[in-house]
Design a protein around this motif. Sequence first.
Motif, PDB file in Angstrom:
ATOM      1  N   LEU A 102     -82.896 -57.951 -74.248  1.00 24.26           N
ATOM      2  CA  LEU A 102     -83.063 -57.601 -72.836  1.00 24.26           C
ATOM      3  C   LEU A 102     -81.921 -56.640 -72.529  1.00 24.26           C
ATOM      4  O   LEU A 102     -80.817 -56.796 -73.078  1.00 24.26           O
ATOM      5  CB  LEU A 102     -82.957 -58.847 -71.939  1.00 24.26           C
ATOM      6  CG  LEU A 102     -84.090 -59.873 -72.060  1.00 24.26           C
ATOM      7  CD1 LEU A 102     -83.783 -61.102 -71.199  1.00 24.26           C
ATOM      8  CD2 LEU A 102     -85.430 -59.260 -71.645  1.00 24.26           C
ATOM      9  N   ASP A 103     -82.161 -55.684 -71.650  1.00 32.41           N
ATOM     10  CA  ASP A 103     -81.095 -54.743 -71.274  1.00 32.41           C
ATOM     11  C   ASP A 103     -79.918 -55.505 -70.665  1.00 32.41           C
ATOM     12  O   ASP A 103     -80.087 -56.609 -70.141  1.00 32.41           O
ATOM     13  CB  ASP A 103     -81.611 -53.746 -70.223  1.00 32.41           C
ATOM     14  CG  ASP A 103     -82.712 -52.849 -70.770  1.00 32.41           C
ATOM     15  OD1 ASP A 103     -82.813 -52.706 -71.996  1.00 32.41           O
ATOM     16  OD2 ASP A 103     -83.474 -52.307 -69.938  1.00 32.41           O
ATOM     17  N   THR A 106     -80.691 -56.738 -67.305  1.00 32.45           N
ATOM     18  CA  THR A 106     -81.895 -57.572 -67.148  1.00 32.45           C
ATOM     19  C   THR A 106     -81.507 -59.037 -67.288  1.00 32.45           C
ATOM     20  O   THR A 106     -80.701 -59.386 -68.159  1.00 32.45           O
ATOM     21  CB  THR A 106     -82.951 -57.206 -68.217  1.00 32.45           C
ATOM     22  OG1 THR A 106     -83.295 -55.834 -68.072  1.00 32.45           O
ATOM     23  CG2 THR A 106     -84.206 -58.059 -68.068  1.00 32.45           C
ATOM     24  N   TYR A 133     -92.529 -60.033 -66.818  1.00 37.09           N
ATOM     25  CA  TYR A 133     -91.303 -59.675 -66.106  1.00 37.09           C
ATOM     26  C   TYR A 133     -91.558 -59.678 -64.610  1.00 37.09           C
ATOM     27  O   TYR A 133     -92.653 -59.310 -64.165  1.00 37.09           O
ATOM     28  CB  TYR A 133     -90.848 -58.268 -66.513  1.00 37.09           C
ATOM     29  CG  TYR A 133     -90.454 -58.158 -67.961  1.00 37.09           C
ATOM     30  CD1 TYR A 133     -89.132 -58.290 -68.353  1.00 37.09           C
ATOM     31  CD2 TYR A 133     -91.418 -57.942 -68.947  1.00 37.09           C
ATOM     32  CE1 TYR A 133     -88.777 -58.193 -69.696  1.00 37.09           C
ATOM     33  CE2 TYR A 133     -91.069 -57.855 -70.282  1.00 37.09           C
ATOM     34  CZ  TYR A 133     -89.747 -57.975 -70.651  1.00 37.09           C
ATOM     35  OH  TYR A 133     -89.396 -57.887 -71.974  1.00 37.09           O
ATOM     36  N   HIS A 184     -86.513 -50.212 -73.121  1.00 40.70           N
ATOM     37  CA  HIS A 184     -86.577 -49.984 -71.662  1.00 40.70           C
ATOM     38  C   HIS A 184     -88.028 -49.874 -71.168  1.00 40.70           C
ATOM     39  O   HIS A 184     -88.298 -49.160 -70.192  1.00 40.70           O
ATOM     40  CB  HIS A 184     -85.856 -48.693 -71.252  1.00 40.70           C
ATOM     41  CG  HIS A 184     -84.381 -48.678 -71.565  1.00 40.70           C
ATOM     42  ND1 HIS A 184     -83.580 -49.788 -71.463  1.00 40.70           N
ATOM     43  CD2 HIS A 184     -83.570 -47.664 -71.950  1.00 40.70           C
ATOM     44  CE1 HIS A 184     -82.337 -49.449 -71.790  1.00 40.70           C
ATOM     45  NE2 HIS A 184     -82.300 -48.182 -72.091  1.00 40.70           N
ATOM     46  N   GLN A 185     -88.940 -50.552 -71.827  1.00 42.66           N
ATOM     47  CA  GLN A 185     -90.361 -50.305 -71.558  1.00 42.66           C
ATOM     48  C   GLN A 185     -90.759 -50.493 -70.095  1.00 42.66           C
ATOM     49  O   GLN A 185     -91.436 -49.647 -69.513  1.00 42.66           O
ATOM     50  CB  GLN A 185     -91.252 -51.201 -72.437  1.00 42.66           C
ATOM     51  CG  GLN A 185     -92.729 -50.923 -72.178  1.00 42.66           C
ATOM     52  CD  GLN A 185     -93.618 -51.430 -73.260  1.00 42.66           C
ATOM     53  OE1 GLN A 185     -93.167 -51.727 -74.355  1.00 42.66           O
ATOM     54  NE2 GLN A 185     -94.907 -51.523 -72.969  1.00 42.66           N
ATOM     55  N   VAL A 186     -90.351 -51.610 -69.506  1.00 45.70           N
ATOM     56  CA  VAL A 186     -90.817 -51.892 -68.141  1.00 45.70           C
ATOM     57  C   VAL A 186     -90.256 -50.844 -67.158  1.00 45.70           C
ATOM     58  O   VAL A 186     -90.981 -50.319 -66.308  1.00 45.70           O
ATOM     59  CB  VAL A 186     -90.439 -53.329 -67.730  1.00 45.70           C
ATOM     60  CG1 VAL A 186     -90.769 -53.582 -66.267  1.00 45.70           C
ATOM     61  CG2 VAL A 186     -91.173 -54.342 -68.620  1.00 45.70           C
ATOM     62  N   LYS A 187     -88.966 -50.534 -67.327  1.00 45.73           N
ATOM     63  CA  LYS A 187     -88.364 -49.527 -66.439  1.00 45.73           C
ATOM     64  C   LYS A 187     -89.078 -48.174 -66.590  1.00 45.73           C
ATOM     65  O   LYS A 187     -89.338 -47.477 -65.599  1.00 45.73           O
ATOM     66  CB  LYS A 187     -86.871 -49.380 -66.744  1.00 45.73           C
ATOM     67  CG  LYS A 187     -86.058 -50.610 -66.342  1.00 45.73           C
ATOM     68  CD  LYS A 187     -84.621 -50.495 -66.833  1.00 45.73           C
ATOM     69  CE  LYS A 187     -83.879 -51.804 -66.596  1.00 45.73           C
ATOM     70  NZ  LYS A 187     -82.670 -51.911 -67.415  1.00 45.73           N
ATOM     71  N   LEU A 200     -84.560 -56.657 -62.709  1.00 46.29           N
ATOM     72  CA  LEU A 200     -85.596 -57.057 -63.669  1.00 46.29           C
ATOM     73  C   LEU A 200     -85.237 -58.405 -64.291  1.00 46.29           C
ATOM     74  O   LEU A 200     -84.075 -58.635 -64.684  1.00 46.29           O
ATOM     75  CB  LEU A 200     -85.708 -55.988 -64.766  1.00 46.29           C
ATOM     76  CG  LEU A 200     -86.898 -56.092 -65.707  1.00 46.29           C
ATOM     77  CD1 LEU A 200     -88.225 -55.955 -64.942  1.00 46.29           C
ATOM     78  CD2 LEU A 200     -86.823 -55.014 -66.794  1.00 46.29           C
TER      79      LEU A 200
HETATM   80  N1  URA Z   1     -88.117 -53.613 -70.251  1.00 44.96           N
HETATM   81  C1  URA Z   1     -87.009 -53.031 -69.768  1.00 44.96           C
HETATM   82  O1  URA Z   1     -87.037 -51.956 -69.230  1.00 44.96           O
HETATM   83  N2  URA Z   1     -85.841 -53.702 -69.907  1.00 44.96           N
HETATM   84  C2  URA Z   1     -85.738 -54.928 -70.480  1.00 44.96           C
HETATM   85  O2  URA Z   1     -84.658 -55.490 -70.551  1.00 44.96           O
HETATM   86  C3  URA Z   1     -86.928 -55.510 -70.958  1.00 44.96           C
HETATM   87  C4  URA Z   1     -88.107 -54.832 -70.839  1.00 44.96           C
END
Ligand code: URA
Length: 227
Positions: A102-103, A106, A133, A184-187, A200
């Motif tokens: 996790l970042d 996060t 998330y 950083h997928q979700v961001k 997050l």
């Molecule tokens: N996606 C993100 O951007 N950050 C994370 O820590 C996990 C998934």
Amino acid sequence: MRLDKLLGNSGVGSRKDIKALVKSGAVTVNGVTAAKSDMPVNAEGDEVCVNGVKIVYKEFIYLMLNKPQGVVSATEDFKYKTVIDLVPEKLRHYDLFPVGRLDIDTEGLLILTNDGAYAHNMLSPKKHVYKTYLAHLDGDVTEDDIKRFADGITIDGGYTCKSAVLKPAGDKSATVQICEGKFHQVKLMFKAVGKSVLYLKRIKFGEFTLPDNLPLGEVVEVEPTIK
Ligand code: URA
């Protein structure tokens, strides 16, 4: 397995401590005082006791951590506190590492284990392990965002993500379920629809859900049913 290895893996002490314990007669195997610390034992079948207390041997351990911000998902770091620094002393003898990352900013659910095969399966793109998330954003999600996430959104770098389930979760908040783990997928997914992630938190990973009552920075032992 050697007796000293079994005791060492169970957190009884260093090899030197264990040698001294055995010498003092404190260790029994099936009720008989152990003569030598390197004697072979059967981790499953033999009953090993130290000062009369039965040793419960576990080769693998699985911990769910509620990761706080400011801590890195690594086993060591020169600058920052690591997720391993949050593990209670009595579990430190296991060679733990985080299952994925996790970042630093996060929060939430991170599994720590010493089981490499389990970690490999959880992270394998072929296994499609779902992660959910909770994101706080600088705007509300729209129907168009939901559709674009579902269709597979293209993020910076040109990668087209697999279909993701985006659901509004109150004022400028949303949950997103993905089955992959690009950096950083979700961001980056939110960036692709013109939104910034302000906060997050991972709330689900495979079969595990972050318990509401697990404080930030604390771990709870779990037993995966799917390995
Ligand atoms: N996606 C993100 O951007 N950050 C994370 O820590 C996990 C998934």
